[in-house]
Design a protein around this motif. Structure first.
Motif, PDB file in Angstrom:
ATOM      1  N   VAL A  15       0.775  -1.174  -0.018  1.00 18.67           N
ATOM      2  CA  VAL A  15       0.104  -0.076  -0.113  1.00 18.67           C
ATOM      3  C   VAL A  15       0.773   1.192  -0.014  1.00 18.67           C
ATOM      4  N   THR A  16       2.025   1.179   0.860  1.00 20.51           N
ATOM      5  CA  THR A  16       2.791   2.399   0.685  1.00 20.51           C
ATOM      6  C   THR A  16       3.528   2.621  -0.380  1.00 20.51           C
ATOM      7  N   LEU A  17       3.831   1.469  -1.050  1.00 18.89           N
ATOM      8  CA  LEU A  17       4.626   1.685  -2.555  1.00 18.89           C
ATOM      9  C   LEU A  17       3.688   2.099  -3.498  1.00 18.89           C
ATOM     10  N   LYS A  18       2.459   1.957  -3.512  1.00 24.89           N
ATOM     11  CA  LYS A  18       1.395   2.530  -4.248  1.00 24.89           C
ATOM     12  C   LYS A  18       1.008   3.968  -3.893  1.00 24.89           C
ATOM     13  N   ASN A  19       1.627   4.450  -2.695  1.00 29.35           N
ATOM     14  CA  ASN A  19       1.099   5.792  -2.378  1.00 29.35           C
ATOM     15  C   ASN A  19      -0.468   5.573  -2.211  1.00 29.35           C
ATOM     16  N   SER A  20      -0.866   4.393  -1.896  1.00 27.98           N
ATOM     17  CA  SER A  20      -2.510   4.259  -1.661  1.00 27.98           C
ATOM     18  C   SER A  20      -3.025   4.990  -0.372  1.00 27.98           C
ATOM     19  N   SER A  21      -4.432   5.054  -0.518  1.00 24.68           N
ATOM     20  CA  SER A  21      -5.242   5.772   0.605  1.00 24.68           C
ATOM     21  C   SER A  21      -5.970   4.663   1.290  1.00 24.68           C
ATOM     22  N   ILE A  22      -5.698   3.342   1.155  1.00 24.59           N
ATOM     23  CA  ILE A  22      -6.245   2.348   1.746  1.00 24.59           C
ATOM     24  C   ILE A  22      -5.847   2.407   2.994  1.00 24.59           C
ATOM     25  N   GLN A  23      -6.701   1.976   4.146  1.00 23.23           N
ATOM     26  CA  GLN A  23      -6.314   2.038   5.608  1.00 23.23           C
ATOM     27  C   GLN A  23      -6.553   0.365   6.044  1.00 23.23           C
ATOM     28  N   LEU A  24      -5.736   0.199   6.696  1.00 23.08           N
ATOM     29  CA  LEU A  24      -5.431  -1.352   7.282  1.00 23.08           C
ATOM     30  C   LEU A  24      -5.509  -1.245   8.617  1.00 23.08           C
ATOM     31  N   LYS A  25      -6.339  -2.336   9.131  1.00 22.02           N
ATOM     32  CA  LYS A  25      -6.561  -2.583  10.654  1.00 22.02           C
ATOM     33  C   LYS A  25      -6.705  -3.922  10.944  1.00 22.02           C
ATOM     34  N   GLU A  26      -5.913  -4.481  12.117  1.00 23.02           N
ATOM     35  CA  GLU A  26      -5.751  -5.660  12.572  1.00 23.02           C
ATOM     36  C   GLU A  26      -7.196  -5.992  13.281  1.00 23.02           C
ATOM     37  N   PHE A  27      -7.578  -7.240  13.083  1.00 20.96           N
ATOM     38  CA  PHE A  27      -8.772  -7.735  13.482  1.00 20.96           C
ATOM     39  C   PHE A  27      -8.291  -8.917  14.799  1.00 20.96           C
ATOM     40  N   ASP A  28      -9.084  -8.550  15.912  1.00 20.61           N
ATOM     41  CA  ASP A  28      -8.880  -9.372  17.017  1.00 20.61           C
ATOM     42  C   ASP A  28      -9.659 -10.816  17.061  1.00 20.61           C
ATOM     43  N   GLY A  29     -10.207 -11.034  15.974  1.00 14.60           N
ATOM     44  CA  GLY A  29     -10.800 -12.416  15.753  1.00 14.60           C
ATOM     45  C   GLY A  29     -12.295 -12.308  16.475  1.00 14.60           C
ATOM     46  N   THR A  30     -12.621 -11.452  16.973  1.00 14.27           N
ATOM     47  CA  THR A  30     -14.060 -11.256  17.574  1.00 14.27           C
ATOM     48  C   THR A  30     -14.808 -10.004  16.964  1.00 14.27           C
ATOM     49  N   THR A  31     -14.277  -8.947  17.343  1.00  9.89           N
ATOM     50  CA  THR A  31     -15.130  -7.614  16.982  1.00  9.89           C
ATOM     51  C   THR A  31     -14.439  -7.023  15.796  1.00  9.89           C
ATOM     52  N   ILE A  32     -15.261  -6.745  14.732  1.00  7.74           N
ATOM     53  CA  ILE A  32     -14.693  -5.885  13.938  1.00  7.74           C
ATOM     54  C   ILE A  32     -14.555  -4.639  14.192  1.00  7.74           C
TER      55      ILE A  32
END
Length: 218
Positions: A87-104
């Motif tokens: 995402v960084t290499l593409k200079n993208s505006s996509i936002q990434l988050k980590e899932f705890d396996g229970t609650t989005i």
């Protein structure tokens, strides 16, 4: 991070090889482009890639729909690190988050569309139920879930190929897929208008495309 999740290629040490392995063995671009087209994405929509892996689907969606807001969610911090680099290499505006396996980690009714590819066969039935419940919650009324994942075999050859996958992977998370139970699980969590959108034969078995819609009344 939960310790009971299955990494993309089953073992963490194989994660750096994931993109190359998929590129060589699967029609990844074709599958993910088909899933994006299936979703009928409209201008300005907010999208979530559930189980985003190395961000291939999200980056393709952004290329096709640059006016949309796109988030990626994954339980695996190691694969999210790979996604972050891409995402960084593409200079993208996509936002990434980590899932705890229970609650989005988003409020109710955040997304117009949720897309997911090659994810749910990694989850137990209980984990699938929880994931579908959470996806339903974060979708807007009338929002849609679009899935590409292993499904019921189209023929004996496809069943044999996927049996080999199950031997290498496992049976306890993949059985729901091969038995065609995903629509029932979606219905159980409140989804309506659940439709099969077609199949695709691959080197590892039958890939199924599915659409599920949240009630317009929430």
């Amino acid at each position: 991070m939960p310790s009971d999740y299955i990494p993309a290629l089953k073992y963490h040490f194989l994660t750096p090889l994931y993109d190359g392995f998929i590129r060589l063995t699967m029609p990844e671009q074709k599958v993910k482009t088909r899933l994006i087209r299936q979703a009928g994405i409209q201008k300005g929509e907010t999208l979530l890639d559930f189980g985003c892996g190395t961000a291939t689907l999200m980056l393709l969606a952004e290329e096709l729909h640059p006016d949309c807001t796109i988030f990626g969610l994954d339980i695996d911090s190691q694969i999210l690190a790979v996604a972050t680099k891409k995402v960084t290499l593409k200079n993208s505006s996509i936002q990434l988050k980590e899932f705890d396996g229970t609650t989005i980690p988003f409020p109710d009714g955040t997304f117009d569309k949720v897309l997911s590819s090659w994810v749910f066969h990694h989850l137990t039935t209980a984990q699938k139920n929880n994931a579908f419940r959470e996806i339903y919650r974060v979708l807007k009324p009338g929002g849609e879930l679009h899935i590409a994942d292993w499904g019921k075999a189209e023929n004996i050859l496809m069943r044999f190929l996927f049996f080999v996958v199950q031997l290498a992977d496992n049976f306890y998370t993949t059985n729901d897929n091969i038995k065609g139970k995903i629509p029932h699980l979606l219905e159980k969590e409140g989804f309506q208008t659940i439709e099969w959108k077609g199949n695709q034969s691959t080197l590892f078995g039958t890939l199924a495309f599915l659409k599920a819609v949240k009630s317009k009344f929430g």
